[in-house]
Design a protein around this motif. Structure first.
Motif, PDB file in Angstrom:
ATOM      1  N   MET A  75     -48.531 -79.755 -42.483  1.00 40.62           N
ATOM      2  CA  MET A  75     -49.230 -80.966 -42.041  1.00 40.62           C
ATOM      3  C   MET A  75     -50.500 -81.161 -42.876  1.00 40.62           C
ATOM      4  N   PRO A  76     -50.658 -82.322 -43.537  1.00 35.65           N
ATOM      5  CA  PRO A  76     -51.775 -82.525 -44.479  1.00 35.65           C
ATOM      6  C   PRO A  76     -53.115 -82.773 -43.783  1.00 35.65           C
ATOM      7  N   LYS A  77     -53.658 -81.732 -43.138  1.00 35.58           N
ATOM      8  CA  LYS A  77     -54.964 -81.861 -42.496  1.00 35.58           C
ATOM      9  C   LYS A  77     -56.066 -81.409 -43.437  1.00 35.58           C
ATOM     10  N   ASN A  78     -57.309 -81.855 -43.129  1.00 35.39           N
ATOM     11  CA  ASN A  78     -58.497 -81.426 -43.871  1.00 35.39           C
ATOM     12  C   ASN A  78     -58.415 -81.719 -45.359  1.00 35.39           C
ATOM     13  N   MET A  79     -57.798 -82.835 -45.710  1.00 34.48           N
ATOM     14  CA  MET A  79     -57.717 -83.252 -47.102  1.00 34.48           C
ATOM     15  C   MET A  79     -59.008 -83.958 -47.498  1.00 34.48           C
TER      16      MET A  79
END
Length: 226
Positions: free
Chosen positions: A1-5
């Motif tokens: 899951m692409p979090k904290n990008m």
């Protein structure tokens, strides 16, 4: 899951996603026109939903300079500027169309809008793409992403000019300054509140009113004076 990008990664992801959605009609082109329209509508709504999701899950790490420096961040200002922006955007569009017509003698009509209305008449489902999916994606890409990617190097005003120019070119309508000033106005709404929802409200609302007006004129057989 692409979090904290980072804002750079989120912005590039949204630009890439927009490009895929923009060219999605070619994927459905071997099929019937109804499938092309339905498929395109689906990809527009899906694209908008994915952009909202990317924005929400990265809202703490992917922040633009505009969002950091904004003053009118209250939900009240977001709502008021967004709603009033609908009508101001339509006024700007009419004024720039009038000036352009007076100078060039071109027809005060948008081929892009006429094409969209023709598609809606053939398949009413497409109205979701033009009034919801399309405007949401364009705000995330041309206002938040492109300005977010370039403002660090150019400052907000140059970044807004670049994004507004690209916004106009992508519409392929022949009315460069109409779409340019529309894009620049939406960029100002975004800058004032630091919330992309402000320009999204104005953009979606304006598109909805334009589509409704065009459909009313069509079914009432009303022609604009030449």
């Amino acid at each position: 899951m692409p979090k904290n990008m980072s804002i750079q990664k989120v912005s590039l992801s949204m630009v890439l996603l927009y490009g895929l959605v923009f060219f999605s009609p070619y994927i459905f082109s071997p099929f019937s026109s109804d499938i092309v329209i339905s498929g395109t509508t689906f990809t527009y709504i899906l694209g908008a939903g994915l952009m909202i999701w990317l924005y929400i899950i990265n809202k703490n790490t992917a922040v633009t300079t505009v969002e950091k420096e904004a003053k009118l961040t209250s939900p009240v200002f977001i709502y008021l500027l967004g709603v009033s922006g609908i009508f101001l955007a339509m006024i700007i569009q009419a004024v720039v169309f009038g000036i352009e017509t007076a100078i060039t003698g071109a027809e005060p009509s948008s081929q892009n809008t006429q094409n969209i209305i023709a598609v809606i008449l053939a398949n009413p489902l497409f109205i979701l793409a033009t009034t919801i999916g399309g405007p949401i994606m364009e705000e995330f890409v041309f206002r938040r992403s492109l300005i977010g990617l370039t403002e660090t190097y150019t400052g907000f005003w140059i970044a807004a000019i670049i994004s507004s120019s690209l916004f106009s070119v992508i519409h392929q309508d022949g009315h460069f300054f109409v779409y340019f000033f529309m894009g620049f106005f939406f960029a100002l709404l975004y800058k004032m509140t630091g919330k992309i929802w402000t320009s999204i409200i104005a953009h979606c609302g304006m598109n909805t009113l334009v589509v409704i007006a065009q459909l009313v004129m069509h079914y009432a057989n009303i022609e604009l004076p030449k």
